[in-house]
Design a protein around this motif. Structure first.
Motif, PDB file in Angstrom:
ATOM      1  N   CYS A  59       0.830  -1.206   0.000  1.00 40.24           N
ATOM      2  CA  CYS A  59       0.000   0.000   0.000  1.00 40.24           C
ATOM      3  C   CYS A  59       0.864   1.255   0.000  1.00 40.24           C
ATOM      4  CB  CYS A  59      -0.938   0.010   1.199  1.00 40.24           C
ATOM      5  SG  CYS A  59      -0.092  -0.008   2.791  1.00 40.24           S
ATOM      6  N   LEU A  60       0.247   2.362  -0.391  1.00 45.70           N
ATOM      7  CA  LEU A  60       0.910   3.659  -0.355  1.00 45.70           C
ATOM      8  C   LEU A  60       0.683   4.370   0.966  1.00 45.70           C
ATOM      9  CD1 LEU A  60       0.050   4.919  -3.965  1.00 45.70           C
ATOM     10  CD2 LEU A  60       2.046   3.624  -3.190  1.00 45.70           C
ATOM     11  N   ARG A  61      -0.428   4.040   1.622  1.00 44.44           N
ATOM     12  CA  ARG A  61      -0.733   4.600   2.942  1.00 44.44           C
ATOM     13  C   ARG A  61      -1.052   3.444   3.895  1.00 44.44           C
ATOM     14  NH1 ARG A  61       1.175   8.230   0.726  1.00 44.44           N
ATOM     15  NH2 ARG A  61       0.559  10.424   0.619  1.00 44.44           N
ATOM     16  N   GLY A  62      -0.318   3.378   5.011  1.00 45.32           N
ATOM     17  CA  GLY A  62      -0.518   2.299   5.961  1.00 45.32           C
ATOM     18  C   GLY A  62      -0.893   2.828   7.334  1.00 45.32           C
ATOM     19  N   ALA A  63      -1.574   1.990   8.120  1.00 45.50           N
ATOM     20  CA  ALA A  63      -2.044   2.409   9.434  1.00 45.50           C
ATOM     21  C   ALA A  63      -0.869   2.697  10.370  1.00 45.50           C
ATOM     22  CB  ALA A  63      -2.947   1.339  10.029  1.00 45.50           C
ATOM     23  N   THR A  70       3.903   5.084   3.364  1.00 40.14           N
ATOM     24  CA  THR A  70       4.800   3.933   3.500  1.00 40.14           C
ATOM     25  C   THR A  70       6.129   4.157   2.785  1.00 40.14           C
ATOM     26  OG1 THR A  70       3.832   2.873   1.542  1.00 40.14           O
ATOM     27  CG2 THR A  70       2.878   2.323   3.695  1.00 40.14           C
ATOM     28  N   GLY A  71       6.217   5.217   1.993  1.00 41.79           N
ATOM     29  CA  GLY A  71       7.460   5.525   1.305  1.00 41.79           C
ATOM     30  C   GLY A  71       7.589   4.909  -0.073  1.00 41.79           C
ATOM     31  N   HIS A  72       6.679   4.036  -0.436  1.00 39.61           N
ATOM     32  CA  HIS A  72       6.804   3.359  -1.730  1.00 39.61           C
ATOM     33  C   HIS A  72       6.644   4.326  -2.902  1.00 39.61           C
ATOM     34  CE1 HIS A  72       7.059  -0.295   0.393  1.00 39.61           C
ATOM     35  NE2 HIS A  72       5.795  -0.377   0.735  1.00 39.61           N
ATOM     36  N   TYR A  73       5.748   5.301  -2.757  1.00 35.38           N
ATOM     37  CA  TYR A  73       5.495   6.226  -3.868  1.00 35.38           C
ATOM     38  C   TYR A  73       6.741   7.022  -4.216  1.00 35.38           C
ATOM     39  CZ  TYR A  73       4.078  10.464  -6.266  1.00 35.38           C
ATOM     40  OH  TYR A  73       4.014  11.506  -7.144  1.00 35.38           O
ATOM     41  N   ALA A  74       7.296   7.690  -3.222  1.00 36.76           N
ATOM     42  CA  ALA A  74       8.443   8.555  -3.482  1.00 36.76           C
ATOM     43  C   ALA A  74       9.636   7.757  -3.999  1.00 36.76           C
ATOM     44  CB  ALA A  74       8.819   9.304  -2.205  1.00 36.76           C
ATOM     45  N   ALA A  75       9.795   6.556  -3.496  1.00 37.63           N
ATOM     46  CA  ALA A  75      10.966   5.760  -3.847  1.00 37.63           C
ATOM     47  C   ALA A  75      10.867   5.112  -5.220  1.00 37.63           C
ATOM     48  CB  ALA A  75      11.184   4.685  -2.779  1.00 37.63           C
ATOM     49  N   HIS A  76       9.644   4.767  -5.655  1.00 33.69           N
ATOM     50  CA  HIS A  76       9.559   3.906  -6.828  1.00 33.69           C
ATOM     51  C   HIS A  76       8.549   4.335  -7.906  1.00 33.69           C
ATOM     52  CE1 HIS A  76      11.912   1.070  -4.446  1.00 33.69           C
ATOM     53  NE2 HIS A  76      11.007   1.165  -3.480  1.00 33.69           N
ATOM     54  N   VAL A  77       7.452   4.926  -7.517  1.00 34.29           N
ATOM     55  CA  VAL A  77       6.346   5.090  -8.453  1.00 34.29           C
ATOM     56  C   VAL A  77       6.424   6.386  -9.234  1.00 34.29           C
ATOM     57  CG1 VAL A  77       3.833   5.139  -8.665  1.00 34.29           C
ATOM     58  CG2 VAL A  77       4.888   3.722  -6.901  1.00 34.29           C
ATOM     59  N   GLU A  78       6.869   7.457  -8.605  1.00 41.59           N
ATOM     60  CA  GLU A  78       6.753   8.797  -9.170  1.00 41.59           C
ATOM     61  C   GLU A  78       7.294   8.904 -10.581  1.00 41.59           C
ATOM     62  OE1 GLU A  78       7.596  13.417  -7.832  1.00 41.59           O
ATOM     63  OE2 GLU A  78       8.554  11.762  -6.767  1.00 41.59           O
ATOM     64  N   ALA A  79       8.483   8.375 -10.829  1.00 43.23           N
ATOM     65  CA  ALA A  79       9.111   8.506 -12.132  1.00 43.23           C
ATOM     66  C   ALA A  79       8.339   7.816 -13.240  1.00 43.23           C
ATOM     67  CB  ALA A  79      10.531   7.941 -12.088  1.00 43.23           C
ATOM     68  N   ASN A  80       7.540   6.827 -12.887  1.00 42.60           N
ATOM     69  CA  ASN A  80       6.811   6.063 -13.887  1.00 42.60           C
ATOM     70  C   ASN A  80       5.422   6.612 -14.163  1.00 42.60           C
ATOM     71  OD1 ASN A  80       8.595   3.553 -14.443  1.00 42.60           O
ATOM     72  ND2 ASN A  80       8.633   3.790 -12.227  1.00 42.60           N
TER      73      ASN A  80
END
Length: 423
Positions: A373-377, A411-421
């Motif tokens: 997920c992009l947002r976690g509890a 969760t940090g996944h967006y900034a680390a991996h998704v943004e460029a794509n």
């Protein structure tokens, strides 16, 4: 009146009529232009399939790059803030037994009104996604398994949650894929369709036919409500059909042809224009060639959760080889274990798949959900105890506390991996 006078009068009336048409046309064009300036979709944004690509009405190629709103309209125990029951069906039936049908659905409304809000759609827009996939199930619209419709205050079939998300997404220029995640009778044995071990939609029985009739009825109503709406990218007829059923891909293909042929015709009777997407889930062998069925304006969809970049790439390539005449879409994926973000996005870009991450938001318990997920509890998050909490306590736990800004973290996944794509 003399003949010359009549001619003059007719010319004047024609001129007035033409001016009126011009004013009306100008007003309509102005309204559409203003909508485009303000950000809302217009009919120029309506999506259609041409060859193996998706285009808008301006002739621009569109690749959907989105995220699922999993856990919102249909809950899963490993994603969502509840415990003591195994799936959404048991949860809902337990609430009905404890508090009554009306009160149970009031609790569901409390949950749904808080789990995804306008603020979440703002976040998704700011991230750069151009689309969301919205999973729902039949119990959002039927109060029981007998086909009793949930009505709004005007006595109409209540589709307000879908109407809300489509309207809000339209204002933000976010396309919506409407995903039947759990059909009447259930299309898989997996609990993510609403109830585990209950795949009855395909049964050649009176009960199975009743479920199929309800599914026809529901898709007919959805297609009628959203006919012509440019914010709706496509109708996703069934999520992961035959998932977890102990059978091979040939059996899945036979069942998919059977049910998809019926549902395709159901939708096309009332909506000839929207894209329809059909899922093979694991491999393209589970779907027939679209041209042999006469299916038009369709996108084929797969989901993939594996632990190898090589297998991920091979899987995408194989699906393209098997289905070279239709656009392809990765409706759910999330890199984990040995599959990498870089590997997934490289392959998706190479084979020009539209794609949707699973998922936007999760309550982080079980099955490594914080990696999904992009947002976690956040720490200390409370989950509703369905069998033992009071009505008031469940309502509190499903109230403002579950709004993303109150109890969820990046969760940090967006900034680390998704943004460029997303560019």
């Amino acid at each position: 009146m003399k003949k010359t006078g009549r001619k003059v009068l007719c010319l004047l009336m024609s001129l007035v009529f033409a001016l009126q048409l011009g004013v009306v046309g100008f007003a309509a064009e102005k309204k559409e232009a203003e909508a485009s300036i303000n950000g809302a979709f217009t009919q120029e944004d309506f999506l259609k399939v041409k060859g193996t690509d998706i285009f808008n009405q301006k002739g621009e190629k569109v690749i959907l790059k989105g995220v699922n709103l999993g856990g919102w309209l249909i809950q899963e125990d490993w994603l969502c803030p509840y415990e003591e029951v195994s799936d959404h069906y048991e949860m809902l039936e337990t609430l009905i037994e404890r508090f009554g049908r009306k009160e149970a659905y009031e609790l569901m409304n409390t949950y749904e009104d808080n789990f995804i809000t306008e603020a979440d759609l703002d976040i998704i827009k700011e991230m750069g996604f151009n689309s969301v996939r919205v999973p729902f199930w039949y119990r959002n619209f039927y109060s029981d398994d007998k086909g009793t419709k949930i009505l709004d205050k005007n006595g109409n079939w209540d589709l307000s949650k879908l109407e809300w998300v489509v309207e809000e997404c339209a204002e933000r220029r976010i396309y919506v894929v409407l995903d039947m995640h759990g059909a009447p009778g259930f299309q898989s044995d997996a609990p993510h369709s609403g109830k585990g071990n209950s795949c009855g939609l395909y049964d050649k029985t009176e009960e199975g036919e009743f479920y199929r009739t309800l599914t026809d009825e529901l898709w007919t109503e959805i297609a009628l409500r959203f006919k012509g709406n440019p914010a709706v990218a496509m109708y996703d007829l069934l999520n992961e059909p035959m998932c977890d059923v102990d059978c091979g891909e040939l059996t899945r293909r036979v069942n998919n042809e059977f049910i998809y042929t019926r549902l395709y015709e159901t939708v096309r009777k009332v909506d000839a224009d929207h894209i329809i997407t059909m899922e093979a889930i694991w491999t393209g062998f589970a779907l027939p060639w679209a041209w042999t069925k006469g299916w038009d304006n369709v996108v084929y969809q797969v989901h993939f959760y594996n632990n190898s970049d090589f297998i991920f790439a091979f899987f995408l390539w194989l699906t393209r080889v098997l289905h070279p005449t239709v656009p392809l879409m990765m409706g759910e994926f999330y890199p984990h274990k040995k599959t990498t973000w870089e590997g997934c996005f490289k392959s998706l870009k190479k084979y020009e798949y539209s794609w949707f991450l699973w998922t936007y938001k999760a309550a982080n318990h079980g099955m490594w959900s914080s990696d999904w997920c992009l947002r976690g509890a956040a720490d200390g998050f409370e989950r509703a105890k369905i069998k033992t909490d009071s009505y008031e306590e469940i309502a509190r736990k499903w109230g403002e506390k579950i709004q993303t800004q109150n109890s969820y973290v990046d969760t940090g996944h967006y900034a680390a991996h998704v943004e460029a794509n997303l560019k």
